[in-house]
Structures are given as structure tokens and as C-alpha cells.
Design an enzyme around this catalytic site. Structure first.
Site, PDB file in Angstrom:
ATOM      1  N   GLY A 499      -8.307 -10.577  12.612  1.00 26.68           N
ATOM      2  CA  GLY A 499      -7.311 -11.601  12.320  1.00 26.68           C
ATOM      3  C   GLY A 499      -6.944 -12.397  13.549  1.00 26.68           C
ATOM      4  N   GLY A 501      -3.495 -13.465  15.320  1.00 27.49           N
ATOM      5  CA  GLY A 501      -2.036 -13.396  15.365  1.00 27.49           C
ATOM      6  C   GLY A 501      -1.507 -14.688  15.939  1.00 27.49           C
ATOM      7  N   GLY A 502      -0.195 -14.772  16.056  1.00 28.12           N
ATOM      8  CA  GLY A 502       0.397 -15.972  16.594  1.00 28.12           C
ATOM      9  C   GLY A 502      -0.104 -16.296  17.994  1.00 28.12           C
ATOM     10  N   PHE A 503      -0.509 -15.292  18.726  1.00 25.41           N
ATOM     11  CA  PHE A 503      -0.832 -15.538  20.128  1.00 25.41           C
ATOM     12  C   PHE A 503      -2.250 -15.179  20.512  1.00 25.41           C
ATOM     13  CE2 PHE A 503       3.807 -15.116  20.183  1.00 25.41           C
ATOM     14  CZ  PHE A 503       4.101 -16.360  20.699  1.00 25.41           C
ATOM     15  N   GLY A 504      -3.103 -14.950  19.534  1.00 25.19           N
ATOM     16  CA  GLY A 504      -4.479 -14.669  19.875  1.00 25.19           C
ATOM     17  C   GLY A 504      -5.127 -13.770  18.843  1.00 25.19           C
ATOM     18  N   PRO A 505      -6.423 -13.522  19.015  1.00 21.46           N
ATOM     19  CA  PRO A 505      -7.160 -12.752  18.025  1.00 21.46           C
ATOM     20  C   PRO A 505      -6.805 -11.262  18.048  1.00 21.46           C
ATOM     21  CG  PRO A 505      -8.558 -13.284  19.889  1.00 21.46           C
ATOM     22  CD  PRO A 505      -7.259 -13.984  20.119  1.00 21.46           C
ATOM     23  N   LYS A 520      -4.574  -6.458  20.057  1.00 17.65           N
ATOM     24  CA  LYS A 520      -4.200  -7.869  20.058  1.00 17.65           C
ATOM     25  C   LYS A 520      -4.482  -8.412  21.441  1.00 17.65           C
ATOM     26  CE  LYS A 520       0.098 -10.382  19.693  1.00 17.65           C
ATOM     27  NZ  LYS A 520       1.404 -10.376  19.078  1.00 17.65           N
ATOM     28  N   ASP A 617      10.351 -14.357  13.787  1.00 15.09           N
ATOM     29  CA  ASP A 617       9.098 -14.856  13.214  1.00 15.09           C
ATOM     30  C   ASP A 617       8.649 -13.977  12.063  1.00 15.09           C
ATOM     31  OD1 ASP A 617       7.086 -16.708  12.943  1.00 15.09           O
ATOM     32  OD2 ASP A 617       5.811 -15.873  14.512  1.00 15.09           O
TER      33      ASP A 617
END
Ligand SMILES: *[C@@H]1O[C@H](CO)[C@@H](O)[C@H](O)[C@H]1NC(C)=O
Ligand SMILES: *[C@@H]1O[C@H](CO)[C@@H](O)[C@H](O)[C@H]1NC(C)=O
Ligand SMILES: *[C@@H]1O[C@H](CO)[C@@H](O)[C@H](O)[C@H]1NC(C)=O
Ligand SMILES: *[C@@H]1O[C@H](CO)[C@@H](O)[C@H](O)[C@H]1NC(C)=O
Ligand SMILES: *[C@@H]1O[C@H](CO)[C@@H](O)[C@H](O)[C@H]1NC(C)=O
Ligand SMILES: *[C@@H]1O[C@H](CO)[C@@H](O)[C@H](O)[C@H]1NC(C)=O
Length: 810
Positions: A499, A501-505, A520, A617
């Protein structure tokens, strides 16, 4: 006589329950078909919807809705049922009408000992006697509008064979329509949808790892995407993960490219759209314009550029695009501005130089040539340089490719020295502010120095004692070795990616102990700097609750920062509630469990953990599901802690996700536990309805999901908001209660919204009469379209960093 006839008929029908046709046999238009061994596909004569014309085609055998995937004589139909399919002894396949001796279609193939066979893959092949797996002819080499698993879209560079898709003219007519979907083999490979000769949509370029930030190759539970790019082949293909799944990739008559799968409910379900929003319209922002769907307006001129026709640009006519502020004269004072997370521009005006691999050399190569306007370095093709205007650039929030655009030195954003000062200033400002605003700031600061010390010393354990007075609760958070993480995730390979995420894979990994983990990896250019990283590490390592995801450790390697979490087998909630196939896995009881789980997790954050934590968030993709579908809140990169009696704070750096942000946060930057409650309410309504708040569409009005629910509530038809996927009957009173709680949580005024303890009481049914909800905040969002990801405000980054000084306790 009668007996003889029936024996004869019987013989005919038996002979055609087969999957092969030999030269002595024919297939007539009287119900005779070939059926593949395995019963997946059938070949025979058919008429398209509402048409009397007859065609030879191949369709799925075992689904009730006849779905034709290939048509032989698509451009030359038969007008009656006189058609005959045959092959001659030298291997040519024919379709004849009754009247004429002229074939209306032939394959032009030849083979010495031919047999025509329909394989269970849907491939109609002409076998050459010799059983070496090669075919004299195959229908997979002549695709129509559909790509089945195993078919290719692209090029055999040795034979110059091109496989591409062509839409049907209409539902009634399979003849070649206006739309083609082809791989452009020149420059960097890209897949273009054309209407006639006009490009309508472009996949983005293939850089050796991915297409410029697009969904074609996203990992998903239904099919494995495959892209091959070597000296012999360039093609896209896919295989189904579960062989019992039926899926197809199709370009339909109106030029929509979709991946469809056959659902248990008896219909085709679209699981992946190539064209999602206006930024996918080819060249939407004109030459040099950059499209970013999370910005408003979506079209922006890059740094150093200005609208070519400001008058048009201001009224959202983007066609003119942008021009350089300072024209170039190929002189001394020119440099390159770096742009990140892009879908690279159209590659038709591009030249590759595969021998040059470093950025520096590539830059030099571009500078040497006065007509070079930009360069990039890609994994597959090394240095690539553009000539002519840059068309169809798209900017993403999370991932994408880097592009260096040539411009006058005076137009560059800043030189390195300037940037360094900004960083130092903003970092110190940030830390100063946190110190004032939050009781725990001292410890964050302390941890900061520890982390960097840990980095310097290469120590293996990062002590995360929270507070010297709480020394008894000291914990050591393991600092993972970067090589161990790389090994565990197959070097962060694409196949391990689960996936973004908001800040990277996020990657799945298996530690040497056999434990599954989710890693992450914070992208260097993501908004998440060391600050958010430490924030997340510090916060989450202190949190222990069954509805919060557990952090196992972290890893810092130079600029690379990684977080190692427990692995959640069922990934995230959005994959279920917004998906027609997987959504059926969630019945009412499960959905209520999930809602309650999220509520408990949030309650813990707001009240029960040692600090008051605002998540900021909360959204469906941040709710992870374990193997038993228990929800766990994740992604604390934006979370803020509040001390003692502080209840509200303000920031001018509004970060979060549209669709989940409360009005007072999105507009005024005010956040509090009530802004989390708002997001929770949105989530509840999304879980119940199976619809996204943002991106919700209804033919009768412009409201988003909140507005839609509010409208139905007032009209006394609120049950209609429910997701049709939930099995019936459902306990109406429980559902009504949950909807009402959801609506109470999204009320416009923060003070009207309940707190999490009373949300849980209401959901548990301990409170019999609920308040009547008032009007929700943000119930209309007409022109804003779906945003998957966290999005920052409109102001430039550096300003944001500095203006955060406005943050103040109240
Ligand atoms: C095909 O031709 C035969 C013989 O000429 C004729 O009897 C039959 O009706 C024709 N069939 C059709 C569908 O035209
Ligand atoms: C089969 O058809 C092809 C194409 O019409 C022709 O050239 C060839 O001679 C035919 N073979 C036989 C044995 O009739
Ligand atoms: C076979 O050749 C004929 C004549 O050259 C051509 O019109 C037809 O399209 C070809 N058939 C196929 C399936 O390529
Ligand atoms: C190119 O890729 C294809 C498909 O994976 C493979 O069969 C072929 O051997 C490769 N060719 C080269 C030259 O690497
Ligand atoms: C193409 O697909 C889209 C999405 O499924 C659908 O809305 C549209 O009606 C289709 N067009 C045609 C002509 O079937
Ligand atoms: C590639 O770059 C090298 C070094 O700059 C240069 O010598 C060479 O001519 C370039 N090749 C092409 C095809 O542009």
C-alpha cells in the site's frame, strides 16, 4: 428413417461438444459450438445485443450474461444464419456465408497438419500437428476490445507484432470503433488511449519500476499485473491470482478503460479504472502546465513559469498552458529546477541515452543541447531528455517520478544555501512552538537528540523512556537493522508492496524469526520530516490498545526512515467498504463491531492514554484489519498531543484528508477531540453506506455523502443510505441508532458533537433516546473530486513551516 435421422443429429451434436475442429469438419450456425476443456469458454455464432447480424465469437461459458471477449469477423458480419466455420488442409481458417464461394473472413494462416482448438484460457489456436506448444495462428495475437489473463498488450520487437485493443463501435456492432489502447514503444514506453489519432489518456511513462504514478500496476487481491520491457518485448499483461476468479480488461465503446471482475451477485464489477479524474485527461493543463487533483484550481504553472494567456487561465481555460518567466537563450545562467512525484510528460518528444546513468551526466547532456528542455533519470532507460513543450504532467501527493526542467538561474526556487537557512529557521521555530504548546515537548526534544545520537553511534536500542519521573515504564524500542529490513522485504520489491500510506509506501516483510511485519518506508520527499517521524515513534510506542496498531520498532539509515508495525492480514478498511466484491464480507454485525472497535480506539486516544491525543487523520484507509477483521487505528504521523486541560489548538498548516476534515479544522485550522469525532462520524456513515463521502455522486443533487444522508434523514428515508451489500434482514433499530450517532458526530458545530465516551454509550444502546442531529458541516462539495491521500494546504511548504508559529493553546 426417423431413427436414422435422430442418430445422425445426435452424432452431430456429440461431435461439437468438442473443443477442436479438424479440416474435414465444419461448424454451422445452428447452435453448434466449441467448448474448451474445463468449460471456461465457448466459441460459436452469436448476435450482439439488439442486432440481427451474425458473428463468430468467443464468450465465457459459465456465466449467465453472455460476454463476448473476441470476435473473428467483426468487420464483416453475416446477415443470416448461413455461416460456416472451417479450416482447409493447409491451415487457413475460413468463415463462409451460404451463398458465395468467397470467404467473408479468413485467418491467412498456414499449417501442415492443422487442428483448430479452443483452449480453456479463451485462446483459439491453430495447432501445427507438432505438439511443441507453438501455434500457427492464435486469437490472442488478434485482440479485440478485451484483454484476458495471459494476453499481451504491447510489442514483440523482433517480429514488430503489435497487440492492442480496439473498442467496439457500439453495443450492437463489434466493428472497430474509435478508441484504441496501444503501447507507444518509442521514448519511454507509455500506454495511450486514442480516439482516432488524438490521444485522450496516457498511462504515464514506464521508468523501469512503474508507470508514472498510476493504477495499472497497483498490487491488488484480484490480479497480478505484469509488465515486461526488454530488448525483445514490451508488453502489459496480467494473471488472475485465484484461478476461479473471472476477470477481464476492456476498452468500452465510450473509451473507458476498466478492469472488471465477475461477482457472485451476477454482474460485472469494475475494480480498476484507468481514467479517474480530470487530471487524467490528456494535456488538461496545456504545455508545461501541471495538474494536481488535490489543488484548487487543479492546473498550476511550475516554478519559473507563468500562464501563457493569464486571461484564459484565470477563467480556468488551461489550453494555453504556461511559458517560462525568463526566456532561455542557451547561455550561462541556466539551471534546472527539480520537480518530484510526477507523472512524467508525454515521451513522444524524448530521446534516451541509456549509457548515461548519473544525474550529473544527464544534466550535462541536456545543457549541451540548446533544444533540451528537461531531463530525468529512469531505472529502465537511464538518462532521458525532452525536446519541445512538456505535455501532460501530473503531480501526485505520494509517489511518482522526478523531472528536472531547464530555466534561468534567476527563476530557480532557491539555491541550496538559501534552502538550508529556511530549514534551520523553521525547525527551530517548530521546536520552540511545541515547547510552549505542549507539555511533552521537552521529552520530544530529548528524544530527538537521542535518536540522532543513536544514529551517530549506531546503537541498536533506542530507549524510549517517556518521562524521567515515569522511569519504571521505560521501554526499549528495537532499532531494526536496515539490511535486515531490506532482506525481509525482498529489497522493497514491488511484489512486497502492500500500500501507499500518507507518507510513503508500505511493504510486507518476513523477519528471520518468521514474524510477518509491515514496513512503512517514509519517502524522502514526503511531507513527513524527522519531526513527524519522531512524533509517530514517540506517540505510538507509548500506546497499547487492542484497537491501535502496534509499532514493533523503527529503522533509521541516513535519510531513510522506516517504521516496523505488526502485519495486518486484511489490510485496510477502505479495501472492503468501498469494494463491491469484498464489501459482501462485511455483514451488519461485523460492521458494527468495526465501528465500535474504532470508537474504543479513539476513546483510548482521547481519554484513556496518559496524554490526550488528537489523531487528525482518521479515515478508512488508516483503519487496518487483522485476520479476524478487528479494526486497528494506524498512521499517527499527524497526531498531536494535548496536555492536561488543553482542549483545542490551532495550526495554519492544515494537513489531513479532504472528506474527513471538520469545517473548523479545514477552514480555521482549529483541531480538538471534536474534529476527530467529526472524522469518526464520516467514517461511520461510510461504513454503513459503502460510499465515500468525498467522491459521492448522486444524479439528483450535488451533496456529498453527509448531505445525502442529511437529506434522507429529513425526508424520513434514512434507511436508504444503507449499503445494499449487507445481507438482509438487518436489525433496523440498531442501524438507525448507528446512523443517528454518525449524524450527531458530523454536526456543524463542534460543541454539538458528542464526545467519544457518549458515542460508545449511544452505540451500545445504553442511552435510549438520542438527540436529534443538526445540520452537518460540509455537506456539499460539488467541484472537489476524490482525493485518496493526505493533502496539504495550498500555501508553499516553507511558509507553512514558519507560520506554524501561530499555533497556540487556548
Ligand atoms: C443454404 O443453401 C442451401 C442450398 O443451396 C439452401 O437450401 C438453404 O436454405 C440455404 N440456407 C440459408 C440459411 O440460406
Ligand atoms: C487453403 O486456403 C488458402 C487460402 O485461400 C489457399 O491458398 C490454399 O490453397 C488452400 N488449401 C487447400 C488445400 O485448398
Ligand atoms: C487475410 O488477408 C486478406 C487479404 O489480404 C485481408 O483482407 C484480411 O484482413 C486478412 N485476414 C486477417 C484475419 O488478417
Ligand atoms: C524478455 O522478456 C520475456 C518475457 O518475460 C522473456 O521470455 C525473454 O526471454 C526476455 N528477453 C530478453 C532478451 O531478456
Ligand atoms: C462504458 O463503461 C462505463 C462505466 O462502466 C459506462 O458508464 C458506460 O455506459 C459504458 N459505455 C458504453 C457505451 O457501454
Ligand atoms: C549519451 O551521452 C554521452 C555522454 O554525454 C554522449 O557521449 C553520447 O553521445 C550520448 N548518446 C546519445 C545517443 O545521445
Amino acid at each position: 428413417m426417423k431413427l436414422l435421422l435422430s442418430i445422425c443429429l445426435c452424432f452431430i451434436s456429440i461431435s461439437f461438444a468438442l473443443d477442436t475442429l479438424s479440416p474435414s469438419k465444419t461448424l454451422r450456425d445452428n447452435g453448434q459450438t466449441l467448448v474448451s476443456t474445463g468449460d471456461a469458454f465457448e466459441l460459436g455464432f452469436f448476435s450482439p445485443f439488439d442486432s440481427k447480424n451474425r458473428y463468430i465469437g468467443i464468450w465465457f461459458k459459465n456465466i449467465p450474461q453472455k460476454t463476448v471477449v473476441w470476435v473473428a469477423n467483426k468487420n464483416s458480419p453475416l446477415t443470416d444464419d448461413s455461416g460456416v466455420l472451417s479450416i482447409n488442409s493447409t491451415g487457413n481458417i475460413f468463415i463462409h456465408g451460404n451463398q458465395s464461394a468467397m470467404a467473408i473472413w479468413s485467418s491467412n494462416s498456414s499449417a501442415s497438419n492443422p487442428i483448430l482448438q479452443l483452449l480453456n484460457t479463451g485462446n483459439l489456436v491453430l495447432k501445427d500437428g507438432a505438439d511443441d506448444g507453438s501455434y500457427a495462428w492464435q486469437s490472442f495475437d488478434h485482440p479485440c476490445d478485451t484483454l484476458l489473463p495471459g494476453m499481451k498488450l504491447g510489442w514483440n520487437l523482433m517480429t514488430k507484432q503489435n497487440w492492442f485493443l480496439t473498442s467496439w463501435k457500439s453495443l450492437q456492432d463489434p466493428a472497430s470503433g474509435d478508441f484504441t489502447y496501444k503501447i507507444d514503444p518509442l521514448g519511454l514506453p507509455q500506454i495511450s488511449l486514442r480516439k482516432g489519432s488524438q490521444i485522450e489518456f496516457r498511462s504515464g511513462t514506464w521508468d523501469g519500476v512503474r508507470f508514472g504514478g498510476e493504477t495499472l500496476l497497483r498490487e491488488n487481491p484480484v490480479f497480478n499485473p505484469i509488465f515486461v520491457f526488454n530488448t525483445s518485448y514490451i508488453f502489459y499483461s496480467f494473471e488472475n491470482i485465484d484461478s476461479s476468479v473471472i476477470s477481464r480488461f476492456v476498452v468500452n465503446q465510450s473509451g473507458l478503460i476498466e478492469h472488471l471482475t465477475w461477482s457472485d451477485r451476477g454482474e460485472w464489477v469494475n475494480i480498476a479504472n484507468m481514467q479517474k479524474d480530470e487530471c487524467d485527461m490528456y494535456g488538461h493543463c496545456g504545455p508545461y502546465g501541471i495538474c494536481n487533483i488535490n489543488k484548487s484550481p487543479v492546473c498550476q504553472c511550475p516554478t519559473g513559469f507563468t500562464p501563457k494567456v493569464p486571461k484564459d487561465w484565470n477563467v480556468m481555460d488551461w489550453a494555453g498552458g504556461c511559458i517560462k518567466k525568463t526566456p532561455l537563450n542557451c547561455g550561462e545562467n541556466e539551471g534546472f529546477q527539480k520537480f518530484s512525484r510526477l507523472k512524467l510528460p508525454d515521451s513522444s518528444q524524448l530521446r534516451k541515452n541509456g549509457t548515461v546513468l548519473s544525474l550529473k551526466e544527464c544534466k550535462a547532456a541536456c545543457l549541451r543541447d540548446c533544444s533540451c528542455v528537461a531531463y530525468a533519470v529512469t531505472d529502465a532507460s537511464g538518462c532521458v531528455v525532452w525536446f519541445g513543450a512538456l505535455i501532460d504532467i501530473r503531480e501526485y501527493n505520494e509517489f511518482g517520478q522526478d523531472l528536472y526542467i531547464r530555466m534561468a538561474t534567476s527563476d530557480l526556487e532557491s539555491n541550496n544555501n538559501d534552502r538550508r537557512t529556511v530549514v534551520i529557521v523553521s525547525v527551530s521555530v517548530v521546536f520552540g512552538v511545541v515547547l510552549v504548546a505542549s507539555v511533552c515537548s521537552f521529552f520530544i526534544w530529548k528524544r530527538t537528540s537521542r535518536i540522532s545520537k543513536a544514529q551517530q553511534l549506531g546503537v541498536n536500542n533506542l530507549s524510549l523512556d517517556y518521562n524521567s519521573s515515569a522511569a519504571e515504564e521505560d521501554q526499549a524500542l528495537p532499532l531494526f537493522d536496515v539490511y535486515a529490513i531490506a532482506t525481509a522485504t525482498n529489497n522493497f520489491s514491488f511484489t512486497n508492496k502492500i500500500g501507499e500510506g500518507g507518507f510513503g509506501p508500505v511493504y510486507k516483510g518476513v523477519l528471520p524469526t518468521g514474524q510477518q511485519v509491515a514496513v512503512k518506508r517514509l519517502s524522502k520527499e514526503s511531507g513527513q520530516g524527522l519531526k513527524e517521524f519522531k512524533n509517530e515513534v514517540v506517540l505510538i510506542s507509548k500506546l497499547q490498545h487492542r484497537n491501535l496498531v502496534r509499532l514493533l520498532g523503527c529503522c533509521i539509515h541516513g535519510e531513510d526512515k522506516m517504521l516496523v508495525y505488526e502485519y495486518m492480514a486484511n489490510r485496510s478498511l477502505d479495501l472492503y467498504i468501498f469494494n463491491q466484491t469484498r464489501g459482501t464480507a462485511l455483514d451488519w454485525g461485523k460492521r458494527l463491531d468495526i465501528i465500535l472497535g474504532i470508537a474504543r480506539g479513539l476513546l483510548y486516544l482521547h481519554r484513556d492514554s496518559r496524554l490526550r491525543i488528537i489523531h487528525r487523520d482518521l479515515k478508512a484507509s488508516n483503519i487496518l484489519l487483522d485476520s479476524e477483521m478487528n479494526p486497528k487505528i494506524s498512521d499517527f504521523g499527524l497526531a498531536r498531543t494535548f496536555g492536561g486541560d488543553q482542549t483545542e489548538a490551532k495550526t495554519s498548516r492544515v494537513i489531513g484528508t479532504y472528506g474527513y476534515m471538520s469545517p473548523e479544522y479545514a477552514i480555521d485550522g482549529l483541531f480538538s477531540i471534536k474534529s476527530d469525532v467529526f472524522s469518526f462520524g464520516v467514517l461511520v456513515l461510510e461504513i454503513l453506506s459503502g460510499q465515500k463521502n468525498r467522491g459521492f455522486y448522486h444524479p439528483d443533487h450535488d451533496y456529498n455523502l453527509l448531505g445525502h444522508a442529511w437529506k434522507l434523514w429529513n425526508e424520513g428515508r434514512i434507511m436508504e443510505v444503507m449499503d445494499a451489500l449487507m445481507e438482509k434482514p438487518v436489525p433496523k433499530s440498531e442501524i438507525l441508532r448507528s446512523i443517528q450517532v454518525g449524524l450527531l458526530c458530523v454536526q456543524q458545530q463542534p460543541e454539538d458533537r458528542p464526545t467519544m465516551p457518549s458515542v460508545i454509550m449511544m452505540l451500545d444502546g445504553e442511552n435510549d433516546s438520542l438527540l436529534q442531529p443538526k445540520q452537518p458541516g460540509f455537506y456539499t462539495e460539488r467541484y472537489l473530486t476524490e482525493a485518496e491521500s493526505s493533502s496539504t494546504g495550498k500555501k508553499p511548504q516553507t511558509t507553512n513551516e514558519i507560520t506554524i508559529t501561530k499555533l497556540q493553546g487556548r
